[in-house]
Design an enzyme around this catalytic site. Sequence first.
Site, PDB file in Angstrom:
ATOM      1  N   ASP A   1       1.210  -0.978   0.203  1.00  0.00           N
ATOM      2  CA  ASP A   1      -0.140   0.029   0.177  1.00  0.00           C
ATOM      3  C   ASP A   1       0.836   1.218   0.132  1.00  0.00           C
ATOM      4  OD1 ASP A   1      -2.265   1.670   0.417  1.00  0.00           O
ATOM      5  OD2 ASP A   1      -3.206   0.399   1.717  1.00  0.00           O
TER       6      ASP A   1
ATOM      7  N   ASP B   1      -2.927   4.750  -2.003  1.00  0.00           N
ATOM      8  CA  ASP B   1      -3.925   5.495  -1.152  1.00  0.00           C
ATOM      9  C   ASP B   1      -4.317   7.338  -2.175  1.00  0.00           C
ATOM     10  OD1 ASP B   1      -4.743   5.593   1.409  1.00  0.00           O
ATOM     11  OD2 ASP B   1      -3.786   7.456   1.923  1.00  0.00           O
TER      12      ASP B   1
ATOM     13  N   GLU C   1      -6.701   3.775  -5.520  1.00  0.00           N
ATOM     14  CA  GLU C   1      -7.866   4.550  -5.017  1.00  0.00           C
ATOM     15  C   GLU C   1      -8.330   6.227  -4.807  1.00  0.00           C
ATOM     16  OE1 GLU C   1      -9.516   4.974  -0.112  1.00  0.00           O
ATOM     17  OE2 GLU C   1      -7.550   5.678  -0.472  1.00  0.00           O
TER      18      GLU C   1
ATOM     19  N   HIS D   1     -10.949  -2.073   4.407  1.00  0.00           N
ATOM     20  CA  HIS D   1     -11.091  -1.495   5.656  1.00  0.00           C
ATOM     21  C   HIS D   1     -11.588  -0.617   6.269  1.00  0.00           C
ATOM     22  CE1 HIS D   1      -8.374   0.583   3.292  1.00  0.00           C
ATOM     23  NE2 HIS D   1      -8.188   1.190   4.353  1.00  0.00           N
ATOM     24  N   ASP D   2     -12.028   0.334   4.957  1.00  0.00           N
ATOM     25  CA  ASP D   2     -13.109   1.780   5.457  1.00  0.00           C
ATOM     26  C   ASP D   2     -13.963   1.429   5.096  1.00  0.00           C
ATOM     27  OD1 ASP D   2     -10.026   2.774   5.483  1.00  0.00           O
ATOM     28  OD2 ASP D   2     -10.434   3.566   3.281  1.00  0.00           O
TER      29      ASP D   2
HETATM   30  O1  TEU Z   1      -9.224   6.611   2.565  1.00  0.00           O
HETATM   31  C1  TEU Z   1      -9.693   7.640   1.541  1.00  0.00           C
HETATM   32  C2  TEU Z   1     -10.161   8.684   2.099  1.00  0.00           C
HETATM   33  O2  TEU Z   1     -11.174   8.914   1.548  1.00  0.00           O
HETATM   34  C3  TEU Z   1     -11.540   7.736   3.160  1.00  0.00           C
HETATM   35  O3  TEU Z   1     -10.754   7.622   4.898  1.00  0.00           O
HETATM   36  C4  TEU Z   1     -12.137   7.683   3.328  1.00  0.00           C
HETATM   37  O4  TEU Z   1     -12.785   8.974   2.749  1.00  0.00           O
HETATM   38  C5  TEU Z   1     -13.503   7.409   4.444  1.00  0.00           C
HETATM   39  O5  TEU Z   1     -13.068   6.009   4.859  1.00  0.00           O
HETATM   40  C6  TEU Z   1     -14.435   7.509   4.136  1.00  0.00           C
HETATM   41  O6  TEU Z   1     -15.430   7.808   5.579  1.00  0.00           O
HETATM   42  C7  TEU Z   1      -7.799   5.924   2.195  1.00  0.00           C
HETATM   43  C8  TEU Z   1      -7.061   4.653   3.559  1.00  0.00           C
HETATM   44  O7  TEU Z   1      -8.229   3.861   2.769  1.00  0.00           O
HETATM   45  C9  TEU Z   1      -7.713   5.341   5.004  1.00  0.00           C
HETATM   46  O8  TEU Z   1      -7.608   4.466   5.283  1.00  0.00           O
HETATM   47  C10 TEU Z   1      -7.288   6.010   5.010  1.00  0.00           C
HETATM   48  O9  TEU Z   1      -7.778   6.481   6.487  1.00  0.00           O
HETATM   49  C11 TEU Z   1      -7.300   7.443   4.224  1.00  0.00           C
HETATM   50  O10 TEU Z   1      -7.191   7.098   2.844  1.00  0.00           O
HETATM   51  C12 TEU Z   1      -5.685   8.653   4.608  1.00  0.00           C
HETATM   52  O11 TEU Z   1      -4.782   7.706   4.188  1.00  0.00           O
END
Ligand code: TEU
Length: 536
Positions: A100, A199, A242, A311-312
């Site tokens: 990642d 990311d 992403e 995971h989000d």
């Molecule tokens: O996620 C991008 C992101 O924008 C998310 O945080 C998303 O907005 C949120 O989950 C929705 O509410 C990436 C990663 O996948 C995430 O785990 C990180 O927290 C984020 O970037 C920051 O690096």
Amino acid sequence: MKNIKKSLKDKVVYQIYPMSFMDTTGNGMGDINGIIGKLDYLEGLGVDLLWLTPIYNSPKNDNGYDIADYYQIDSDFGTMEDFDKLLSQAEKKGMGILMDIVANHTSTEHIWFKKALAGDKKYQDYYVFRDKEFVEAHPVTSIFGGDAWEYIENLDLYYLHNFDKTQADLDWDNDEVREETYKMMNFWLKKGVKGFRFDVIDMISKVWERCEMSNGPKLHEYIEEMANATYRNYEDTFTVGETWSADLEHAKKYSNLDNTEFSTIFTFEHTMFGPDKWSTSIDLLKLKAIFEKWQKGMHKEGWNSLFYNNHDLPRAISRFGDDREEFREVSGKGLAILLHLMEGTPYIYQGEEIGMINRPWIREEMQDVEAINYFDVAVETEDEKEVLNKIKNISRDNARTPIQWDDSRNAGFTEGKPWIVINESYKTINVKDALEDKNSIFYTYKELIKIRKKMELVKNGTFDLIDGKSKEHFSYMREYKGEKLYVFSNMTDKEIEISEMKDLKGGEVIISNYNEVCKGGKLRPYEAFAVSVKAN
Ligand code: TEU
């Protein structure tokens, strides 16, 4: 002309959230040796690529998305030797590792940021430090809530953080930042990783005139440059960006599987239904229209990613299906059938293959910085019960409870105290039971992976919704060289009728979530199956 590397089209990615995968040291957190110990399990499922969310040295305020050193393995996860062992053992089993890459920001613990704070101008230019005048003219709200500008008194400057205040945005318009990033990626490529997940890659170029934090003018130029400097020099790499903000036009530029610019991207339209991320209800008509748009839109140019959760995001069954005990299995299998027979690269998020579900949270148990920030602000104005309900449905912590390996203490995840609560459902939902029961959700996923590998149609066929106006079922037809594949899926807990099913004479059922496929144009609750009708 579509120039897709054939070898990438049938790949299936498994996402590992190392903190919650398997603990071998008893510190309550998963580790690399835990992953190594489960490679047989993953090989048995049949996946090709393992995407590990960040395992670099990090204070973990955002669970590793706040990187302090891109060249070190975090000691909670193990050592570089452990990582090298994982690479070689996975390779022996025919699986590649995806790292990642979090290059939009670093942790404020990173040496660059520390030097910047100490007054070193070179490193201040690595980040987005601005004076009061600029900041007042460019208001930005952090994605995790609050102001995205943080004031540093002794410098009399503000730095930008689109996420937590310990995640400082890097300035990609600085050539040195880009070079450092490519150097770091080449370090991992040389070790033998098969590719990357990037990311928030759409945020590396900002549109300052409109204070927009993504899709800036240099976005595609920088990705091209990055690809040329790194993964394009290696055979058969797989990359996924992403990109929360991508529309179809951007998506086609990004993804083609021919390595211009990425193999594929993550888009999230199908996971967002309300005014904000905490809205819960899903509109089936909209969901179908969104999938149709992306399936058709990316068919000739581009390549989709197929996923419900990560995971989000909350657990797939709890969000898109029905996690009540009497429906969980059938609904989980139905969702898998629906998604895996579409065009694109499927991702299985750890625990999805055994049908893991959401759980209710209380404030003291929450670990996720986003959920905590949200809760603390929301309870000021909203009913606490309502807020907790939204957290139960949507919070990222739902996806982050450890994999339930068996029904022993701590679900077999750790001998110690787990860093986050174990989902109470582990007595009935666990890997051990799933493997023993040939009818479990696990075997539906395994079968779907096999089907993808052997059926050209799944990789190349066209996509058309069947009865796009139905609010009860999600069904589609795919076609390739005269062969047709019909996929039907009842999205309700009731028996429903579908007239289209009557014309499937001569077809062969290739997969189903009920032991015996129903006849006569009726679908039982959450029933899903696929019928192949060969060309004459
Ligand atoms: O996620 C991008 C992101 O924008 C998310 O945080 C998303 O907005 C949120 O989950 C929705 O509410 C990436 C990663 O996948 C995430 O785990 C990180 O927290 C984020 O970037 C920051 O690096």
